[in-house]
Design a protein around this motif. Structure first.
Motif, short mmCIF file in Angstrom:
data_model
loop_
_atom_site.label_atom_id
_atom_site.label_comp_id
_atom_site.label_asym_id
_atom_site.label_seq_id
_atom_site.Cartn_x
_atom_site.Cartn_y
_atom_site.Cartn_z
N ASN A 84 3.27 -3.75 -7.88
CA ASN A 84 3.24 -2.43 -8.32
C ASN A 84 1.87 -1.82 -8.51
O ASN A 84 1.77 -0.40 -8.47
CB ASN A 84 4.08 -2.50 -9.42
CG ASN A 84 5.50 -2.69 -9.27
OD1 ASN A 84 6.05 -2.52 -8.46
ND2 ASN A 84 6.02 -3.35 -10.37
N GLU A 85 0.90 -2.49 -8.66
CA GLU A 85 -0.59 -1.76 -8.60
C GLU A 85 -1.05 -1.32 -7.06
O GLU A 85 -1.85 -0.43 -7.41
CB GLU A 85 -1.67 -3.05 -8.70
CG GLU A 85 -1.30 -3.69 -10.27
CD GLU A 85 -2.39 -4.79 -10.37
OE1 GLU A 85 -3.03 -5.10 -9.36
OE2 GLU A 85 -2.24 -5.61 -11.33
N TYR A 86 -0.23 -1.73 -5.99
CA TYR A 86 -0.68 -0.96 -4.93
C TYR A 86 0.10 0.33 -4.61
O TYR A 86 1.43 0.58 -4.91
CB TYR A 86 -0.19 -2.13 -3.60
CG TYR A 86 -1.10 -3.23 -3.76
CD1 TYR A 86 -2.20 -3.29 -2.85
CD2 TYR A 86 -0.64 -4.47 -4.29
CE1 TYR A 86 -2.92 -4.41 -3.05
CE2 TYR A 86 -1.17 -5.36 -4.35
CZ TYR A 86 -2.42 -5.67 -3.81
OH TYR A 86 -3.03 -6.75 -3.64
N ASN A 87 -0.66 1.29 -4.21
CA ASN A 87 -0.26 2.69 -3.85
C ASN A 87 0.59 2.65 -2.74
O ASN A 87 0.17 2.14 -1.47
CB ASN A 87 -1.49 3.75 -3.73
CG ASN A 87 -0.78 5.07 -3.51
OD1 ASN A 87 -0.27 5.19 -2.44
ND2 ASN A 87 -1.54 5.90 -4.38
N ASP A 88 2.07 3.15 -2.60
CA ASP A 88 3.11 3.00 -1.61
C ASP A 88 2.29 3.91 -0.61
O ASP A 88 2.60 3.56 0.79
CB ASP A 88 4.33 3.61 -2.05
CG ASP A 88 5.15 2.74 -2.62
OD1 ASP A 88 4.85 1.33 -2.80
OD2 ASP A 88 6.21 3.10 -3.25
N ALA B 295 -0.55 -5.02 4.87
CA ALA B 295 0.38 -3.81 4.16
C ALA B 295 1.75 -4.19 4.32
O ALA B 295 2.28 -3.99 3.20
CB ALA B 295 -0.26 -2.65 4.50
N VAL B 296 2.19 -4.58 5.35
CA VAL B 296 3.89 -4.59 5.66
C VAL B 296 4.22 -5.87 4.50
O VAL B 296 5.34 -5.81 3.91
CB VAL B 296 4.06 -4.86 7.17
CG1 VAL B 296 5.48 -5.42 7.12
CG2 VAL B 296 3.58 -4.00 8.04
N ASN B 297 3.41 -6.75 4.55
CA ASN B 297 3.66 -7.84 3.71
C ASN B 297 3.82 -7.56 2.32
O ASN B 297 4.81 -8.12 1.51
CB ASN B 297 3.12 -9.30 3.90
CG ASN B 297 3.30 -9.97 5.07
OD1 ASN B 297 4.32 -9.88 5.80
ND2 ASN B 297 2.37 -10.38 5.73
N ILE B 298 2.95 -6.72 1.81
CA ILE B 298 2.79 -6.21 0.63
C ILE B 298 4.12 -5.45 0.12
O ILE B 298 4.76 -5.55 -0.80
CB ILE B 298 1.44 -5.73 0.22
CG1 ILE B 298 0.32 -6.72 0.18
CG2 ILE B 298 1.40 -5.10 -1.31
CD1 ILE B 298 -0.90 -5.94 0.19
N ILE B 299 4.43 -4.61 1.07
CA ILE B 299 5.52 -3.81 1.10
C ILE B 299 7.08 -4.21 0.76
O ILE B 299 7.51 -4.33 -0.18
CB ILE B 299 5.79 -2.59 1.97
CG1 ILE B 299 4.51 -1.49 1.95
CG2 ILE B 299 6.94 -1.97 1.96
CD1 ILE B 299 4.38 -0.64 3.08
N TYR B 300 6.86 -5.35 1.75
CA TYR B 300 7.96 -6.23 1.62
C TYR B 300 8.33 -7.10 0.16
O TYR B 300 9.39 -7.12 -0.37
CB TYR B 300 8.11 -7.18 2.77
CG TYR B 300 8.56 -6.91 4.20
CD1 TYR B 300 8.59 -5.44 4.32
CD2 TYR B 300 9.52 -7.60 5.07
CE1 TYR B 300 8.88 -4.90 5.71
CE2 TYR B 300 9.93 -7.03 6.06
CZ TYR B 300 9.58 -5.94 6.50
OH TYR B 300 10.22 -5.55 7.57
#
Length: 100
Positions: free
Chosen positions: A5-9, A23-28
């Motif tokens: 949740n620290e990452y900006n969408d 980035a894709v993996n983090i979103i997943y």
């Protein structure tokens, strides 16, 4: 354990649209709890449809993938809202298809 949740969408989606696999993996990973919850709810509400949780989750991930691909920061909706809409749509279509 990483707090995704620290990452900006918006930054993640921009990078994912540029084909950045990290980035894709983090979103997943960030949206996995939502996908699990929505999938379990769909299975629970359609007990006799013959659907399995893994199949519903796969459809939900396809919805998330679609959201990543089609999101535009010029839209008024946030990525979170858009992703939820795409995930819900994919799950609903799958459940409806399985019921027929």
């Amino acid at each position: 354990m990483t707090n995704y949740n620290e990452y900006n969408d918006y930054e993640l989606v921009f990078l994912a649209q540029e084909e950045n696999e990290d980035a894709v993996n983090i979103i997943y990973k960030k949206y996995k709890p939502i996908i699990v919850k929505k999938s379990k709810l769909a299975i629970y509400s359609t007990k006799n449809s013959g659907s399995e949780i893994n199949d519903v989750m796969q459809e939900a991930y396809l919805g998330l993938e679609e959201a990543i691909r089609n999101f535009s920061q010029n839209d008024e909706a946030t990525f979170y809202t858009f992703a939820n809409l795409c995930i819900d749509r994919k799950i609903s279509n799958y459940i409806r298809k399985m019921a027929n």
